[in-house]
Write a protein that holds these residues in place. Structure first.
Motif, short mmCIF file in Angstrom:
data_model
loop_
_atom_site.label_atom_id
_atom_site.label_comp_id
_atom_site.label_asym_id
_atom_site.label_seq_id
_atom_site.Cartn_x
_atom_site.Cartn_y
_atom_site.Cartn_z
N THR A 121 0.83 -1.21 0.00
CA THR A 121 0.00 0.00 0.00
C THR A 121 0.86 1.25 0.00
O THR A 121 0.48 2.29 -0.56
N ALA A 122 2.06 1.16 0.60
CA ALA A 122 2.99 2.29 0.63
C ALA A 122 3.65 2.51 -0.72
O ALA A 122 4.35 3.51 -0.91
N GLY A 123 3.46 1.59 -1.66
CA GLY A 123 3.99 1.77 -3.00
C GLY A 123 5.27 1.02 -3.31
O GLY A 123 5.86 1.21 -4.38
N PHE A 124 5.71 0.14 -2.41
CA PHE A 124 6.92 -0.63 -2.69
C PHE A 124 6.61 -1.69 -3.75
O PHE A 124 5.59 -2.37 -3.68
N PRO A 125 7.50 -1.83 -4.74
CA PRO A 125 7.33 -2.91 -5.72
C PRO A 125 7.39 -4.27 -5.02
O PRO A 125 7.95 -4.39 -3.92
N LEU A 126 6.83 -5.28 -5.67
CA LEU A 126 6.73 -6.59 -5.03
C LEU A 126 8.09 -7.15 -4.60
O LEU A 126 8.21 -7.65 -3.47
N PRO A 127 9.14 -7.12 -5.45
CA PRO A 127 10.43 -7.66 -5.00
C PRO A 127 10.98 -6.94 -3.76
O PRO A 127 11.51 -7.57 -2.84
N ASP A 128 10.83 -5.60 -3.72
CA ASP A 128 11.29 -4.84 -2.55
C ASP A 128 10.41 -5.14 -1.34
O ASP A 128 10.91 -5.20 -0.21
#
Length: 241
Positions: A140-147
């Motif tokens: 939800t905070a916008g981090f890409p899936l790998p991160d």
């Protein structure tokens, strides 16, 4: 082969124990936590647990496939305690900080149980809820899936590792714990600058800090790293536009 666990609805129809207690998975786990606190892991056996519950030890196997299954339930109960009352606010850093501190605090409050369960994967409801919550906060905070997965792994492993480390200290006999804490003053603080200059100059600060958990500091460092990574991603996104 492991014995089949009786479904919850059938357990509820079981007669009370001799003392009038109606057994449940929750009651067994709570009693096991008390026994761990009072006697340590060596004192948690099916026989002793049966005695504490005023029930035949074999009755426990209607609820758990064995003592290892009970161990997983204990670990899941600790996570459930940490989740109780926690609600995401939408501010990812504050939410992760609060959740991490809650998990750490619950494990440290039950040091013997923490040593028994911190390295286990339960696959049970509370653990799954915690994992879902952490991943959702990050996504939800916008981090890409790998991160997201990378930060999740570092966050939960760091939390449980510090919980186990701090629990191990608290599980020591009081005399041993006091001796370890006093070592920073009795030995480190007296080292001469001629042989150990860096320890000597840091000794007062070490004596003050090393008796407390480093988890809050490590948690902030992890969140700082995640925040910096998030800002780089946002800058890269703005630059691509």
């Amino acid at each position: 082969m492991p014995k089949a666990v009786v479904p919850e609805e059938k357990r509820r129809r079981r007669r009370p124990t001799k003392s009038g207690t109606v057994l449940s998975e929750q009651l067994i786990v709570e009693t096991a936590l008390r026994m761990l606190r009072e006697h340590g892991s060596a004192g948690l056996t099916a026989r002793r647990l049966g005695l504490a519950l005023d029930a035949d030890p074999s009755t426990l196997y209607r609820y758990f496939r064995g003592m290892d299954d009970l161990t997983l339930a204990i670990g899941d109960a600790l996570i459930g305690q940490a989740l109780h009352g926690w609600r995401p606010t939408g501010e990812w850093r504050a939410d992760l900080r609060a959740l991490g501190l809650r998990i750490h605090a619950v494990y440290v409050a039950h040091p013997q149980a923490a040593l028994l369960t911190a390295n286990r994967v339960t696959g049970r409801a509370h653990e799954l809820a915690a994992d879902e919550a952490i991943l959702d906060v990050l996504r939800t905070a916008g981090f890409p899936l790998p991160d997201t997965v990378r930060i999740y792994q570092a966050f939960i492993d760091q939390t449980l590792a510090f919980a186990a480390l701090d629990a191990a200290s608290l599980a020591l006999p009081r005399e041993s714990l006091s001796a370890d804490e006093d070592m920073w003053r009795s030995t480190y603080a007296r080292l001469p600058r001629t042989t150990h200059p860096r320890i000597a100059e840091a000794a007062p600060l070490l004596a003050a800090r090393m008796v407390d958990s480093a988890y809050p500091t490590a948690l902030e460092m992890l969140l700082d790293s995640a925040a910096a990574q998030r800002e780089l991603l946002r800058e890269a996104t703005r630059g691509s536009r």
